[in-house]
Design an enzyme around this catalytic site. Structure first.
Site, PDB file in Angstrom:
ATOM      1  N   SER A 212       0.827  -1.196   0.000  1.00 30.27           N
ATOM      2  CA  SER A 212       0.000   0.000   0.000  1.00 30.27           C
ATOM      3  C   SER A 212       0.863   1.248   0.000  1.00 30.27           C
ATOM      4  O   SER A 212       1.805   1.379   0.787  1.00 30.27           O
ATOM      5  CB  SER A 212      -0.922  -0.036   1.229  1.00 30.27           C
ATOM      6  OG  SER A 212      -0.833   1.156   1.981  1.00 30.27           O
ATOM      7  N   LYS A 213       0.544   2.110  -0.957  1.00 28.64           N
ATOM      8  CA  LYS A 213       1.310   3.342  -1.060  1.00 28.64           C
ATOM      9  C   LYS A 213       1.166   4.156   0.216  1.00 28.64           C
ATOM     10  O   LYS A 213       2.108   4.776   0.694  1.00 28.64           O
ATOM     11  CB  LYS A 213       0.849   4.150  -2.274  1.00 28.64           C
ATOM     12  CG  LYS A 213       1.554   5.491  -2.379  1.00 28.64           C
ATOM     13  CD  LYS A 213       1.593   6.013  -3.798  1.00 28.64           C
ATOM     14  CE  LYS A 213       2.196   7.399  -3.854  1.00 28.64           C
ATOM     15  NZ  LYS A 213       3.633   7.422  -3.539  1.00 28.64           N
ATOM     16  N   ARG A 214      -0.052   4.109   0.754  1.00 22.69           N
ATOM     17  CA  ARG A 214      -0.293   4.898   1.965  1.00 22.69           C
ATOM     18  C   ARG A 214       0.560   4.411   3.134  1.00 22.69           C
ATOM     19  O   ARG A 214       0.967   5.173   3.984  1.00 22.69           O
ATOM     20  CB  ARG A 214      -1.781   4.881   2.337  1.00 22.69           C
ATOM     21  CG  ARG A 214      -2.268   6.281   2.646  1.00 22.69           C
ATOM     22  CD  ARG A 214      -3.717   6.298   3.045  1.00 22.69           C
ATOM     23  NE  ARG A 214      -4.582   5.773   1.997  1.00 22.69           N
ATOM     24  CZ  ARG A 214      -5.811   5.316   2.223  1.00 22.69           C
ATOM     25  NH1 ARG A 214      -6.298   5.294   3.458  1.00 22.69           N
ATOM     26  NH2 ARG A 214      -6.555   4.874   1.231  1.00 22.69           N
ATOM     27  N   GLY A 216       3.415   3.429   2.775  1.00 19.23           N
ATOM     28  CA  GLY A 216       4.811   3.727   2.462  1.00 19.23           C
ATOM     29  C   GLY A 216       5.442   2.778   1.467  1.00 19.23           C
ATOM     30  O   GLY A 216       6.628   2.883   1.182  1.00 19.23           O
TER      31      GLY A 216
END
Ligand code: GLU
Length: 437
Positions: A212-214, A216
Site C-alpha cells: 500500500s502506497k499509503r 509507504g
C-alpha cells in the site's frame, strides 16, 4: 485455441502500483504467449477517483517496461473507443436492452441489475476453480448498473466492454472474485459467452497486509526513481505469485512471454520482498554495457574524475543506481576515519607500520611517471621496505580512501585520483599518523 484477446483496464486513480503492474504484465504475457492481442482500456467512469496525470503515468510505465499494447487509446483496432468515458452511449443502449431481456429494471433514474431469487450461479476461475454461489446470497445484491447521470458502474461497464471488445481472458485482482457471479448473470441475461477469468491474489507487504502506497510501499515510479531498472522490476514482479517451475530466476520480457502459463499462477498471496528485488536489480545492473551504466550514474559522480573509470569500479557493487553517489563519495573527499583502521591482522599492519610504509611509498610514487593501475601495482608489489605487498596495499587504500572496503583496489583508486591528489592524500595521512590523531 481461437485468437486470444486480453485487456489491462486500469483506473486513472494515481500511480502504477506494483500489483497493477503485475496484472498488466500477466495480461500481456498471456496474450503474447499465444500470439494474441493485448488491449489497454481506461476505466475512468468514476470521476471522483480521477487523478490528474495518472493517465500519463500509466502510459509511461507500460512503455518503460516494454508492455506495449496492440489496441488502446490512440491505437484503434476496430473495437474503440478504449476510454470508458467516451463510451457512455453504449452503456445506455445496453442497459435499456438488458431491461427488455429481464436482467435489469429501472429504479428512479438509475438502472439496477435484476438477480433471480432462486437457483445458483456458477463460473470457473482459472486460478480459484469452480465457484458456485446461491443467487439469494447477500453478495449478489441488485446493484446499480447505470447511474442517474448516465454513467455506468464498474459492475456494468466491465461486462459490456469485455464483451464488445471481444475479450477472451480477464486477468484481474482477486478482490473482484466475489462480484464475478453478478457478471456471470449479466452475461447469461444477454446470452453472451463470458470470458475466462483469471483472478490473481494480492501482492503483500507482510503476512497480513497488501502493498500500500499509503503505508509507504513504493509504486513503480518510486522504484525507478530509487534506481531500480525496469527490467529488474519486471522480472522480479513476474515471479511474485507466478512460477515457471524450476530454479531459474532471470528472464527477459521475451523469455517470460515464452515461459508464461496460467497454471503457474499461485492462489496464495505473494510477498513483495525488497531484498529479493535488490538482488535482481544488482544482476541487471551488472548486465548493462559499461558505457550505459556509466552514463546512468554519471550525474552522481564527482566531476573532476573519469566517470567511466569510476563506473567500472562501481558496476559490480551497485544494487541500485542511486547507490553510486555514496559508493563514490570518497573520491570527492576522504571521510573521517580512525587511525585504528591501519591496524589489520591479515595484512599484519599497525598505525606505526603504516607511517613507515607511507613515507617510503610517498618517495617512490613521486618518481613514478607512468601513473596507471598496472604501473602502480608493480611499484607496490616490488617496493623494498621490509613489509609485504598486502600490507602496502592495505595502508595505501586507507590513506587515499579512508575506508576499509572500497570498490576497486588501492592502485585502481590511485590511478583515478591522479598523481597530485594521491600524493596529497598520502601526505595528510602521514601528518595524522605522526601526530597520532
Ligand atoms: N479498473 C479496475 C481496476 O483498476 C480494473 C478491474 C478489471 O481489470 O476488471 O481495479
Amino acid at each position: 485455441m481461437s485468437h486470444i484477446r486480453t485487456r489491462f483496464a486500469p483506473s486513472p486513480t494515481g500511480y502504477m502500483h506494483i500489483g497493477n503492474l503485475r496484472t498488466a504484465l500477466y495480461t500481456y504475457l498471456l496474450a503474447k504467449h499465444e500470439g494474441g492481442t493485448f488491449i489497454l482500456r481506461i476505466e475512468d467512469t468514476d470521476q471522483n477517483r480521477y487523478v490528474e496525470g495518472a493517465l500519463d503515468a500509466i502510459f509511461r510505465s507500460l512503455d518503460d517496461c516494454g508492455i506495449i499494447f496492440d489496441e488502446g487509446p490512440g491505437k484503434d483496432g476496430g473495437f474503440g473507443p478504449y476510454v470508458q468515458s467516451e463510451r457512455r452511449a453504449l452503456y445506455k443502449e445496453y442497459a435499456e436492452k438488458l431491461i427488455e431481456l429481464g436482467g435489469a429494471y429501472r429504479d428512479d433514474e438509475a438502472i439496477r441489475q435484476r438477480i433471480p431469487r432462486e437457483g445458483e450461479t456458477k463460473f470457473t476461475d482459472a486460478v480459484f476453480g469452480e465457484i458456485t454461489v446461491p443467487n439469494e446470497s447477500a453478495s449478489l445484491d441488485e446493484g446499480v448498473l447505470l447511474k442517474s447521470d448516465g454513467l455506468p458502474t464498474y459492475n456494468f461497464a466491465n461486462v459490456i466492454d469485455d464483451h464488445l471488445m471481444g475479450i477472451t481472458h480477464v486477468v484481474r485482482g482477486s478482490e473482484y472474485l466475489p462480484s464475478t457471479p453478478k457478471y456471470t448473470l449479466l452475461y447469461e441475461a444477454f446470452g453472451w459467452e463470458p470470458p475466462l477469468y483469471i483472478h490473481v491474489s494480492p501482492v503483500m507487504r507482510d503476512a497480513t497486509h497488501k502493498l500500500s502506497k499509503r503505508a509507504g510501499d513504493p509504486t513503480y515510479e518510486d522504484l525507478t526513481a530509487q534506481g531500480y531498472l525496469p527490467e529488474a522490476i519486471l522480472n522480479y514482479v513476474a515471479l511474485v505469485g507466478w512460477s515457471p517451475g524450476g530454479e531459474r530466476e532471470f528472464y527477459t520480457l521475451r523469455e517470460l512471454t515464452e515461459a508464461f502459463t496460467i497454471s503457474g499462477i499461485s492462489k496464495s498471496p505473494a510477498l513483495f520482498d525488497i531484498v529479493k528485488l535488490n538482488y535482481f536489480n544488482a544482476h541487471y545492473i551488472r548486465e548493462l554495457p559499461p558505457e550505459d551504466f556509466a552514463a546512468r550514474i554519471a550525474s552522481q559522480l564527482p566531476a573532476e574524475y573519469d566517470a567511466n573509470a569510476i563506473a567500472a569500479l562501481l558496476q559490480s557493487r551497485t544494487e541500485k543506481l542511486t547507490d553510486a553517489k555514496e559508493l563514490a563519495a570518497f573520491f570527492e573527499a576522504v571521510p573521517e576515519y580512525s587511525l585504528e583502521l591501519y591496524r589489520n591482522k591479515k595484512a599484519k599492519t599497525t598505525p606505526e607500520a603504516a607511517l613507515q610504509i607511507l613515507v617510503k611509498l610517498s618517495t617512490l610514487l613521486q618518481s613514478l611517471t607512468d601513473w596507471t593501475d598496472e604501473a602502480l601495482f608493480t611499484l607496490l608489489s616490488e617496493a623494498e621496505d621490509g613489509f609485504t605487498k598486502n600490507a602496502r596495499l592495505w595502508v595505501l587504500r586507507i590513506a587515499i580512501s579512508g575506508l576499509a572496503v572500497t570498490p576497486g583496489g588501492a592502485t585502481a583508486i590511485a590511478a583515478i585520483l591522479g598523481k597530485a591528489e594521491t600524493l596529497s592524500r598520502i601526505t595528510s595521512a602521514i601528518g595524522r599518523l605522526q601526530n597520532g590523531v
